[in-house]
Design a protein around this motif. Structure first.
Motif, PDB file in Angstrom:
ATOM      1  N   GLU A  57       0.820  -1.209   0.000  1.00 63.59           N
ATOM      2  CA  GLU A  57       0.000   0.000   0.000  1.00 63.59           C
ATOM      3  C   GLU A  57       0.857   1.263   0.000  1.00 63.59           C
ATOM      4  O   GLU A  57       0.571   2.222  -0.734  1.00 63.59           O
ATOM      5  N   VAL A  58       1.916   1.271   0.807  1.00 63.02           N
ATOM      6  CA  VAL A  58       2.742   2.478   0.890  1.00 63.02           C
ATOM      7  C   VAL A  58       3.508   2.703  -0.410  1.00 63.02           C
ATOM      8  O   VAL A  58       3.710   3.849  -0.840  1.00 63.02           O
ATOM      9  N   PHE A  59       3.906   1.628  -1.072  1.00 60.90           N
ATOM     10  CA  PHE A  59       4.618   1.806  -2.341  1.00 60.90           C
ATOM     11  C   PHE A  59       3.668   2.300  -3.433  1.00 60.90           C
ATOM     12  O   PHE A  59       4.030   3.171  -4.238  1.00 60.90           O
ATOM     13  N   ASN A  60       2.453   1.764  -3.467  1.00 62.43           N
ATOM     14  CA  ASN A  60       1.477   2.232  -4.456  1.00 62.43           C
ATOM     15  C   ASN A  60       1.106   3.692  -4.214  1.00 62.43           C
ATOM     16  O   ASN A  60       0.946   4.477  -5.162  1.00 62.43           O
ATOM     17  N   LEU A  61       0.971   4.073  -2.946  1.00 58.43           N
ATOM     18  CA  LEU A  61       0.642   5.459  -2.625  1.00 58.43           C
ATOM     19  C   LEU A  61       1.779   6.402  -3.036  1.00 58.43           C
ATOM     20  O   LEU A  61       1.536   7.498  -3.558  1.00 58.43           O
ATOM     21  N   THR A  62       3.008   5.962  -2.823  1.00 58.16           N
ATOM     22  CA  THR A  62       4.154   6.781  -3.228  1.00 58.16           C
ATOM     23  C   THR A  62       4.221   6.915  -4.747  1.00 58.16           C
ATOM     24  O   THR A  62       4.542   7.990  -5.274  1.00 58.16           O
ATOM     25  N   THR A  63       3.897   5.837  -5.446  1.00 57.42           N
ATOM     26  CA  THR A  63       3.896   5.885  -6.910  1.00 57.42           C
ATOM     27  C   THR A  63       2.862   6.881  -7.422  1.00 57.42           C
ATOM     28  O   THR A  63       3.140   7.677  -8.337  1.00 57.42           O
ATOM     29  N   ARG A  64       1.675   6.872  -6.823  1.00 59.19           N
ATOM     30  CA  ARG A  64       0.641   7.834  -7.231  1.00 59.19           C
ATOM     31  C   ARG A  64       1.056   9.263  -6.892  1.00 59.19           C
ATOM     32  O   ARG A  64       0.766  10.205  -7.644  1.00 59.19           O
ATOM     33  N   PHE A  65       1.727   9.431  -5.767  1.00 55.55           N
ATOM     34  CA  PHE A  65       2.218  10.763  -5.382  1.00 55.55           C
ATOM     35  C   PHE A  65       3.213  11.282  -6.423  1.00 55.55           C
ATOM     36  O   PHE A  65       3.182  12.461  -6.800  1.00 55.55           O
ATOM     37  N   CYS A  66       4.088  10.403  -6.884  1.00 55.07           N
ATOM     38  CA  CYS A  66       5.078  10.809  -7.891  1.00 55.07           C
ATOM     39  C   CYS A  66       4.406  11.144  -9.222  1.00 55.07           C
ATOM     40  O   CYS A  66       4.807  12.097  -9.910  1.00 55.07           O
ATOM     41  N   GLN A  67       3.393  10.378  -9.586  1.00 50.26           N
ATOM     42  CA  GLN A  67       2.688  10.658 -10.833  1.00 50.26           C
ATOM     43  C   GLN A  67       1.941  11.986 -10.759  1.00 50.26           C
ATOM     44  O   GLN A  67       1.905  12.748 -11.731  1.00 50.26           O
ATOM     45  N   THR A  68       1.360  12.279  -9.604  1.00 48.70           N
ATOM     46  CA  THR A  68       0.607  13.525  -9.449  1.00 48.70           C
ATOM     47  C   THR A  68       1.520  14.742  -9.497  1.00 48.70           C
ATOM     48  O   THR A  68       1.184  15.773 -10.107  1.00 48.70           O
ATOM     49  N   HIS A  69       2.682  14.645  -8.875  1.00 43.85           N
ATOM     50  CA  HIS A  69       3.588  15.790  -8.776  1.00 43.85           C
ATOM     51  C   HIS A  69       4.731  15.732  -9.796  1.00 43.85           C
ATOM     52  O   HIS A  69       5.655  16.557  -9.728  1.00 43.85           O
ATOM     53  N   ASN A  70       4.654  14.752 -10.699  1.00 42.40           N
ATOM     54  CA  ASN A  70       5.681  14.621 -11.739  1.00 42.40           C
ATOM     55  C   ASN A  70       7.085  14.550 -11.124  1.00 42.40           C
ATOM     56  O   ASN A  70       7.995  15.292 -11.488  1.00 42.40           O
ATOM     57  N   ARG A  71       7.237  13.626 -10.178  1.00 44.79           N
ATOM     58  CA  ARG A  71       8.513  13.458  -9.469  1.00 44.79           C
ATOM     59  C   ARG A  71       8.958  12.005  -9.573  1.00 44.79           C
ATOM     60  O   ARG A  71       8.189  11.115  -9.923  1.00 44.79           O
ATOM     61  N   ARG A  72      10.214  11.779  -9.241  1.00 43.06           N
ATOM     62  CA  ARG A  72      10.745  10.428  -9.149  1.00 43.06           C
ATOM     63  C   ARG A  72      10.921  10.055  -7.678  1.00 43.06           C
ATOM     64  O   ARG A  72      11.115  10.927  -6.824  1.00 43.06           O
ATOM     65  N   ILE A  73      10.874   8.753  -7.402  1.00 40.50           N
ATOM     66  CA  ILE A  73      11.023   8.306  -6.018  1.00 40.50           C
ATOM     67  C   ILE A  73      12.380   8.717  -5.465  1.00 40.50           C
ATOM     68  O   ILE A  73      12.502   9.110  -4.296  1.00 40.50           O
ATOM     69  N   GLU A  74      13.414   8.665  -6.297  1.00 35.28           N
ATOM     70  CA  GLU A  74      14.758   9.021  -5.839  1.00 35.28           C
ATOM     71  C   GLU A  74      14.860  10.481  -5.430  1.00 35.28           C
ATOM     72  O   GLU A  74      15.731  10.857  -4.636  1.00 35.28           O
ATOM     73  N   ASP A  75      13.973  11.326  -5.976  1.00 39.27           N
ATOM     74  CA  ASP A  75      14.055  12.766  -5.708  1.00 39.27           C
ATOM     75  C   ASP A  75      13.174  13.211  -4.546  1.00 39.27           C
ATOM     76  O   ASP A  75      13.197  14.392  -4.179  1.00 39.27           O
ATOM     77  N   THR A  91       6.901   5.968  11.002  1.00 39.27           N
ATOM     78  CA  THR A  91       7.364   7.345  10.889  1.00 39.27           C
ATOM     79  C   THR A  91       7.662   7.675   9.428  1.00 39.27           C
ATOM     80  O   THR A  91       7.879   6.772   8.608  1.00 39.27           O
ATOM     81  N   PRO A  92       7.688   8.962   9.078  1.00 41.75           N
ATOM     82  CA  PRO A  92       8.050   9.332   7.698  1.00 41.75           C
ATOM     83  C   PRO A  92       9.415   8.800   7.278  1.00 41.75           C
ATOM     84  O   PRO A  92       9.609   8.416   6.124  1.00 41.75           O
ATOM     85  N   GLU A  93      10.360   8.766   8.217  1.00 40.68           N
ATOM     86  CA  GLU A  93      11.681   8.236   7.882  1.00 40.68           C
ATOM     87  C   GLU A  93      11.612   6.745   7.577  1.00 40.68           C
ATOM     88  O   GLU A  93      12.266   6.262   6.642  1.00 40.68           O
ATOM     89  N   GLN A  94      10.810   6.001   8.349  1.00 42.33           N
ATOM     90  CA  GLN A  94      10.646   4.573   8.079  1.00 42.33           C
ATOM     91  C   GLN A  94      10.000   4.347   6.717  1.00 42.33           C
ATOM     92  O   GLN A  94      10.387   3.434   5.978  1.00 42.33           O
ATOM     93  N   VAL A  95       9.017   5.173   6.390  1.00 33.90           N
ATOM     94  CA  VAL A  95       8.353   5.058   5.088  1.00 33.90           C
ATOM     95  C   VAL A  95       9.335   5.351   3.968  1.00 33.90           C
ATOM     96  O   VAL A  95       9.380   4.646   2.948  1.00 33.90           O
ATOM     97  N   MET A  96      10.155   6.376   4.142  1.00 28.17           N
ATOM     98  CA  MET A  96      11.138   6.732   3.118  1.00 28.17           C
ATOM     99  C   MET A  96      12.131   5.595   2.898  1.00 28.17           C
ATOM    100  O   MET A  96      12.450   5.244   1.756  1.00 28.17           O
ATOM    101  N   ILE A  97      12.605   5.000   3.984  1.00 29.92           N
ATOM    102  CA  ILE A  97      13.568   3.899   3.872  1.00 29.92           C
ATOM    103  C   ILE A  97      12.935   2.695   3.185  1.00 29.92           C
ATOM    104  O   ILE A  97      13.529   2.080   2.290  1.00 29.92           O
ATOM    105  N   LYS A  98      11.709   2.361   3.580  1.00 31.23           N
ATOM    106  CA  LYS A  98      11.044   1.189   3.005  1.00 31.23           C
ATOM    107  C   LYS A  98      10.779   1.374   1.514  1.00 31.23           C
ATOM    108  O   LYS A  98      11.018   0.460   0.711  1.00 31.23           O
ATOM    109  N   VAL A  99      10.306   2.548   1.122  1.00 35.95           N
ATOM    110  CA  VAL A  99      10.011   2.798  -0.295  1.00 35.95           C
ATOM    111  C   VAL A  99      11.287   2.755  -1.124  1.00 35.95           C
ATOM    112  O   VAL A  99      11.312   2.192  -2.228  1.00 35.95           O
TER     113      VAL A  99
END
Length: 278
Positions: A57-75, A91-99
């Motif tokens: 779920e968190v990876f799919n949500l991050t993917t949609r966030f990147c598509q909406t804001h025209n960003r890459r996960i690395e950025d 935590t946000p840091e845990q989410v960032m590490i996992k993604v």
């Protein structure tokens, strides 16, 4: 006031007859309940572990966030992950590490070690570095771009359980089982102490082997027997098997010897008992 009136006043709400005989002579007192006000806001509790559905779920949500804001996960920055992690227990840091783990490994099981990590771990250990925390920092810096992906404990377990060429990962022999059980009777669950008595076996392997043997012993025990009795019985049986194998090898045609059972009985009482037919 008369003591009887005091008594009547105390129980006037219970007995109507007392109310008639001793009417109340002072005004009733009302007690105001203290105002609780606003309840304090409890801080959010974070969880360290991830459930399988949360990872996807968190990876799919991050993917949609990147598509909406025209960003890459690395950025994405930590501030971006603060908005992504609002509905999660991490935590946000845990989410960032996992993604970033998922994105880099290409799988929803990012805990799998890559070949680059294994090669770097071997290289670092060959240089003589022994502190696992420092080794983990090197792996995170050179392979994971500074993200805290690997810990010292993970590096130690990876080396001892999979990469160390000196570790014996084959089947256990009778002698190893005997040493393991004898030390278990002395030291109990001190696996690190017991593992030092058995060469080329990891602490985890020693722990798993002893637990497996103890479970079998418990299954064969009667209700009246103690566990130590069952352990002694297994140790004696394994020692007997070792002696039988040694005698069998010594009397085999390949060894050039031709000892009979009768001659071996005179050699040792233990050999005699072990060689007797069942």
């Amino acid at each position: 006031m008369d003591p009887n009136q005091v008594f009547a006043y105390m129980f006037s709400g219970v007995n109507p007859y007392i109310q008639q005989v001793y009417p109340q002579t002072w005004p009733s007192v009302t007690v105001e309940q203290p105002s609780l006000g606003k309840m304090p806001v409890t801080s959010k509790k974070y969880h360290r572990t991830w459930k399988k559905n949360q990872v996807e779920e968190v990876f799919n949500l991050t993917t949609r966030f990147c598509q909406t804001h025209n960003r890459r996960i690395e950025d994405l920055s930590l501030r971006d992950f603060e908005s992504i992690a609002q509905n999660f227990e991490q935590t946000p840091e845990q989410v960032m590490i996992k993604v970033n783990e998922i994105n880099r490994s290409g799988t929803l099981r990012p805990g799998i070690w890559s070949q680059a990590e294994d090669d770097l771990l071997k290289s670092v250990l060959k240089k003589g570095l022994e502190k696992w925390g420092q080794i983990a920092n090197i792996l995170n810096k050179e392979v994971h771009k500074g993200l805290k992906i690997r810990t010292g404990k993970q590096c130690k377990e990876r080396w001892n359980n999979y990469l160390n060429p000196e570790v014996n990962r084959g089947p256990w022999c009778e002698e190893e089982d005997i040493v393991a059980l004898e030390n278990y009777k002395i030291h109990g669950n001190k696996w690190s102490v017991i593992s030092k008595c058995i060469s080329n076996r990891t602490e985890s392997a020693v722990k798993n082997r002893i637990k497996s043997l103890i479970n079998k012993i418990k299954q064969d025990l009667s209700t009246m027997d103690d566990l130590s009795v069952g352990i002694d019985r297994v140790i004696a049986k394994k020692k007997s098997n070792m002696i039988k194998h040694e005698i069998k090898d010594s009397v085999s045609p390949r060894s050039g010897m031709n000892y009979s059972i009768a001659s071996l009985q005179n050699y040792s009482p233990t050999f005699s008992q072990a060689c007797m037919p069942n």
